[in-house]
Design an enzyme around this catalytic site. Sequence first.
Site, PDB file in Angstrom:
ATOM      1  NE  ARG A   1      -2.480  -1.811  -1.009  1.00 15.20           N
ATOM      2  CZ  ARG A   1      -2.596  -3.137  -1.110  1.00 15.20           C
ATOM      3  NH1 ARG A   1      -3.239  -3.796  -0.210  1.00 15.20           N
ATOM      4  NH2 ARG A   1      -2.111  -3.799  -2.132  1.00 15.20           N
TER       5      ARG A   1
ATOM      6  CD  GLU B   1      -4.947   0.662   2.834  1.00 10.74           C
ATOM      7  OE1 GLU B   1      -4.782  -0.388   3.495  1.00 10.74           O
ATOM      8  OE2 GLU B   1      -5.571   0.704   1.765  1.00 10.74           O
TER       9      GLU B   1
ATOM     10  CB  CYS C   1      -8.633  -0.657   4.180  1.00 14.70           C
ATOM     11  SG  CYS C   1      -9.498  -2.156   3.707  1.00 14.70           S
TER      12      CYS C   1
END
Length: 324
Positions: free
Chosen positions: A192, A315, A240
């Site tokens: 990510r 995130e 998320c």
Amino acid sequence: MTTSSLNWPVAALPEAELRERTYIRVGGKARWLLEPLDAEELQSAILAARERGFTPRILGGGCNMIIEDGLHDCVVITTDRMKKCFRPMRGSNDFDPKSHRGELVHSDPAEDPRLVVWAGTTLQNLCRTTNELGLSGMECLAGVPGHVGGGIAMNAGGRYGEMWDSVEVVRVIEPDGRMLDLPRQECTPRYRNGGLGERVVAGAILRFKPQKPVEVKERAKQYLLEKNRVQPVTEWSAGCVFKNPPPEVSGGRSAGMLVEQCGLKGRERGDAWVSPLHGNFVINRGHATSDDVLGLIEEVRSEVASRTGVTLELEVKVWRREPR
Ligand SMILES: Cc1cc2nc3c(=O)[nH]c(=O)nc-3n(C[C@H](O)[C@H](O)[C@H](O)COP(=O)(O)OP(=O)(O)OC[C@H]3O[C@@H](n4cnc5c(N)ncnc54)[C@H](O)[C@@H]3O)c2cc1C
């Protein structure tokens, strides 16, 4: 300080609303919103913002972003108008479709399984295109909202693969305004995180695996069905909230599982709540403020840490109002 939109080298909106430009529909205004049309305009926008003392912030689809309410004294550059996606001409690495002037011929996708994509192309348009052409590689992003630039910056993905699996070359603008084409082997994407630091993605050449369109479509369909079953994709969220912690730290539990095991699904603050479907999604039920959303995230993070000993890392990207 610039006082007129005419003083910018690209289309510019003063005091632009950002809320509607995010998937979670939260956030205030930017002093300036710049809307470049292509890589050269993006470059000019970055340089112009820096000349005026701003460090520009880049907004893609706003799908992994929580923006604080109020007026941000900053320059935001959106990739919204940089939406080109096309097959490169035979033997060409050109990012500009106009420069071909029709004299070059498209090669067969099976022979040259690449696409040139500009930063503002939506991931879903890209998926549709690869499905139609029988190019495998983007099925892992079926149902993931956002732009290609954001997808590369965040290395968007999931259990079936990620964006950087398909990147061959990425065109970036350096903070000093230089435009560079970086080959994949010179980049270090991680989980990510595209690993590009302060560089801004203008576009990329993506390389796929040629397959029968029917097979690519079927796989994308299955992944999408699975995603829709487990994530609240139609609700207003920022995707998320937390990264999954390393398995050795969390005993193999994902961030969503940790939130669920702590009994925090359904926890609410104002109009923000933790999705009852997936513990790693915070949803705006209509009128949530940034304080509701960010306060709830902090509450969840702190309860998970005190009950499990695992400190979750964000995130989502958070834009706070900061003095310049
Ligand atoms: C319902 C839902 C489901 C999701 N599912 C997934 C999933 O399965 N997997 C996954 O990985 N993500 C998922 N996401 C998160 C999000 O869709 C991805 O991270 C997406 O890649 C973000 O792209 P964006 O253009 O919206 O980026 P933004 O949210 O606009 O920006 C995210 C970050 O990237 C930076 N950025 C944006 N564009 C550029 C650029 N051109 N150059 C440099 N930096 C840039 C921004 O400054 C910011 O720091 C989901 C989100 C939602 C709402």
